[in-house]
Design a protein around this motif. Structure first.
Motif, short mmCIF file in Angstrom:
data_model
loop_
_atom_site.label_atom_id
_atom_site.label_comp_id
_atom_site.label_asym_id
_atom_site.label_seq_id
_atom_site.Cartn_x
_atom_site.Cartn_y
_atom_site.Cartn_z
N GLU A 122 0.96 -1.16 0.13
CA GLU A 122 0.01 -0.12 0.15
C GLU A 122 0.72 1.29 0.10
O GLU A 122 2.13 1.33 0.72
CB GLU A 122 -0.80 0.04 1.29
CG GLU A 122 -1.90 -1.20 1.55
CD GLU A 122 -3.01 -1.02 0.44
OE1 GLU A 122 -3.25 0.18 -0.34
OE2 GLU A 122 -3.61 -1.97 0.09
N SER A 123 0.47 2.25 -0.73
CA SER A 123 1.00 3.58 -0.69
C SER A 123 1.07 4.35 0.73
O SER A 123 -0.36 4.30 1.07
CB SER A 123 0.70 4.44 -1.83
OG SER A 123 1.23 5.80 -1.71
N VAL A 124 1.68 4.77 1.29
CA VAL A 124 1.66 5.24 2.56
C VAL A 124 2.20 6.69 2.90
O VAL A 124 3.30 6.81 2.44
CB VAL A 124 2.61 4.43 3.70
CG1 VAL A 124 2.34 5.19 5.24
CG2 VAL A 124 1.92 3.06 3.49
N ASP A 125 1.21 7.54 3.13
CA ASP A 125 1.71 9.18 3.54
C ASP A 125 2.84 9.02 4.48
O ASP A 125 2.73 8.29 5.58
CB ASP A 125 0.58 9.71 3.91
CG ASP A 125 -0.57 9.84 2.73
OD1 ASP A 125 -0.09 9.81 1.66
OD2 ASP A 125 -1.57 10.27 2.94
N TYR A 126 3.67 9.75 4.59
CA TYR A 126 4.81 9.78 5.64
C TYR A 126 4.75 11.48 6.02
O TYR A 126 4.60 12.30 5.19
CB TYR A 126 5.94 9.19 4.89
CG TYR A 126 6.39 9.96 3.54
CD1 TYR A 126 7.32 11.19 3.53
CD2 TYR A 126 6.10 9.38 2.53
CE1 TYR A 126 7.57 11.63 2.14
CE2 TYR A 126 6.44 9.81 1.30
CZ TYR A 126 7.36 10.80 1.27
OH TYR A 126 7.66 11.40 -0.24
N PRO A 127 5.27 11.69 7.07
CA PRO A 127 5.29 13.25 7.78
C PRO A 127 6.79 13.68 6.93
O PRO A 127 7.68 13.14 6.50
CB PRO A 127 5.42 13.16 9.00
CG PRO A 127 6.12 11.73 9.28
CD PRO A 127 5.71 10.65 8.31
N TYR A 128 6.50 15.09 6.62
CA TYR A 128 7.77 15.85 6.36
C TYR A 128 7.61 17.39 6.90
O TYR A 128 6.83 17.89 7.20
CB TYR A 128 8.05 15.94 4.80
CG TYR A 128 6.76 16.52 4.12
CD1 TYR A 128 6.66 18.00 3.94
CD2 TYR A 128 5.57 15.84 3.61
CE1 TYR A 128 5.43 18.50 3.31
CE2 TYR A 128 4.58 16.32 2.96
CZ TYR A 128 4.36 17.68 2.58
OH TYR A 128 3.47 18.47 2.18
N GLU A 129 8.87 17.87 7.20
CA GLU A 129 9.18 19.07 7.80
C GLU A 129 9.30 20.09 6.59
O GLU A 129 10.35 19.71 5.62
CB GLU A 129 10.02 19.12 8.69
CG GLU A 129 10.28 20.27 9.20
CD GLU A 129 11.43 20.56 10.32
OE1 GLU A 129 11.62 21.62 10.97
OE2 GLU A 129 12.15 19.25 10.57
N THR A 130 8.86 21.09 6.36
CA THR A 130 9.42 22.06 5.13
C THR A 130 10.39 23.16 5.84
O THR A 130 10.15 23.70 6.91
CB THR A 130 8.27 23.07 4.78
OG1 THR A 130 7.16 22.00 4.27
CG2 THR A 130 8.68 23.98 3.74
N VAL A 131 11.65 23.13 5.27
CA VAL A 131 12.72 24.08 5.60
C VAL A 131 13.25 24.87 4.47
O VAL A 131 13.30 24.22 3.40
CB VAL A 131 13.89 23.12 6.07
CG1 VAL A 131 15.14 23.79 6.66
CG2 VAL A 131 13.44 21.94 7.12
N ASN A 132 13.35 26.18 4.92
CA ASN A 132 13.86 27.02 3.90
C ASN A 132 15.36 27.32 3.97
O ASN A 132 15.94 27.44 5.08
CB ASN A 132 13.07 28.46 3.99
CG ASN A 132 13.66 29.41 3.01
OD1 ASN A 132 14.52 29.91 2.68
ND2 ASN A 132 12.40 29.52 1.93
N ILE A 133 16.05 26.83 2.82
CA ILE A 133 17.56 27.15 2.95
C ILE A 133 17.91 27.79 1.88
O ILE A 133 17.74 27.22 0.60
CB ILE A 133 18.19 25.83 3.01
CG1 ILE A 133 17.76 24.67 4.19
CG2 ILE A 133 19.63 25.54 2.85
CD1 ILE A 133 18.14 23.45 4.34
N GLY A 134 18.27 28.72 1.98
CA GLY A 134 18.90 29.67 0.67
C GLY A 134 17.90 30.09 -0.23
O GLY A 134 18.12 30.04 -1.32
N GLY A 135 16.85 30.34 0.29
CA GLY A 135 15.71 30.49 -0.43
C GLY A 135 15.19 29.47 -1.08
O GLY A 135 14.45 29.69 -2.16
N LYS A 136 15.46 28.13 -1.08
CA LYS A 136 14.74 27.03 -1.37
C LYS A 136 14.01 26.42 -0.34
O LYS A 136 14.32 26.21 0.89
CB LYS A 136 16.14 26.07 -2.02
CG LYS A 136 16.88 26.60 -3.12
CD LYS A 136 17.80 25.59 -3.52
CE LYS A 136 18.53 26.24 -4.77
NZ LYS A 136 19.25 27.45 -4.69
#
Length: 390
Positions: A122-136
């Motif tokens: 099964e396709s499973v959702d996973y957590p992620y953290e959004t980080v801004n590094i150098g404008g990316k």
């Protein structure tokens, strides 16, 4: 030795009309048992994109393998990439996967289609953290893994695959998930799974990819040892020693060669039973010895296995042959490519008198070269290899 290892493979399609792929993949197996792979997609296509993606993937994979932080990786890439003279920007998206050495995985994603994670089919959702590094904007994830987990990374050429040069809006990330879902429980290697999806994209593009297209898969699996012995020892008094060490290894056992099979049968006190069925007319038939998983002929069979291994590392076109074949070479290929994670070669250095006829092209040096070349191919597949000579 760590409990899990990572089976990894990828396949790329070059944009129609270009000679170089604008995507690039780097992978590193580290001494501590961890694994790092980076898929980078350079801006545009052709030579410039190839340079951008190659630099990006090499820099990030090397730094992650050395334990550097994501911030340092991004800063280094930003200060290193050459600026495109036409677009006045230096740009390469990337997806990095780092697994091990424990039961964890880390995903670092920048502007590529999000990694698909399969568990138990099964396709499973996973957590992620959004980080801004150098404008990316970077997506960072850390999650626990277990046997059978599969990660699928891709460049945007995958989700843009369509009929001819017209985008097929019904083919997107969700449709990719639907397509892969029934395949994840079959037991395909990561390389084969990548090839299957890439082939489907090639079909959707009607043989003329409108964008560079790359699929990368990483499959978490438990370690599985396989041992292979070929050739009698140079000193025949060492037969018992070689066989004792060979059969003391855990996992499956492959015996290659007529004389070697006789030595193994004598050591085990079991009869050597030849089979007369030529599953492939060019490959000598297999035999049976109670207590041995597979008994085959020697040099001719191993030469075919080597050709399969070299193709596996390229386009994996011969998968259709060895994945279903019942000849000795196909059976060895499945055990070494798909089942084994740790492979022990036991190589006898005796010169076989049967191979000394001037009309026979097989020689001692040929056997050594075949084994060494096969071992090197298997290392490139991510296998742990040990070769012992007798």
């Amino acid at each position: 030795m760590t409990k899990y290892c990572t089976d990894y493979g990828y396949r790329s399609l070059i944009r129609h009309g270009e000679e170089l792929c604008g995507d690039h993949v780097e992978q590193k197996y580290c001494e501590d048992g961890s694994f790092v792979s980076v898929l980078a997609d350079g801006l545009g296509s052709g030579v410039k994109a190839n340079i951008l993606s190659t630099l990006t993937s090499k820099i990030i994979s090397t730094m992650l393998a050395e334990g550097m932080s994501v911030e340092n990786c991004i800063e280094t890439v930003a200060s290193t990439l050459p600026v495109c003279s036409e677009r006045k920007v230096a740009y390469s998206t990337f997806t990095a996967i780092r697994t091990g050495p424990g039961e964890t995985a880390e995903l670092i994603q920048y502007d590529n289609p999000r990694v698909i994670f399969f568990r138990d089919g099964e396709s499973v959702d996973y957590p992620y953290e959004t980080v801004n590094i150098g404008g990316k904007t970077i997506l960072c994830s850390r999650l626990s893994v277990r046997d059978g987990d599969i990660f699928v990374a891709m460049s945007d050429g995958v989700i843009h695959a369509g009929t001819g040069m017209n985008l097929n809006y019904e083919w997107d990330r969700d449709r990719v998930i639907e397509y892969l879902k029934p395949l994840t429980g079959v037991g395909f290697t990561a390389k084969t799974l990548s090839s299957v999806l890439a082939d489907e994209c090639y079909s959707l593009y009607e043989g003329e990819p409108g964008d560079d297209t790359t699929v990368c898969c990483a499959r978490i699996r438990q370690r599985e040892p396989v041992s292979l012995v070929i050739g009698p020892p140079s000193d025949r008094s060492d037969c018992g020693k070689m066989m004792s060490l060979f059969f003391s290894k855990g996992g499956k056992h492959i015996v290659c060669g007529g004389t070697t099979s006789e030595i193994a049968a004598e050591y085990l006190g079991k009869p050597l039973v030849p089979e007369l069925n030529f599953a492939d007319p060019q490959i000598p038939p297999t035999s049976k010895i109670e207590g041995v998983d597979l008994v085959t002929e020697g040099v001719i069979t191993i030469n075919r296995v080597l050709s399969y291994a070299e193709d596996y590392l390229a386009d994996n076109e011969s998968y259709r042959v060895w994945s279903a074949g019942r000849d000795g070479a196909s059976l060895i290929a499945r055990m070494l490519f798909e089942e084994a994670t740790d492979i022990n070669f036991f190589v006898g250095k005796a010169i076989n008198p049967a191979h000394q006829n001037s009309a026979d092209p097989i020689s001692f040096n040929v056997k050594m070269r075949l084994v060494n070349d096969l071992a090197e191919c298997l290392r490139k597949m991510g296998k742990r290899i040990k070769v012992s000579y007798f």
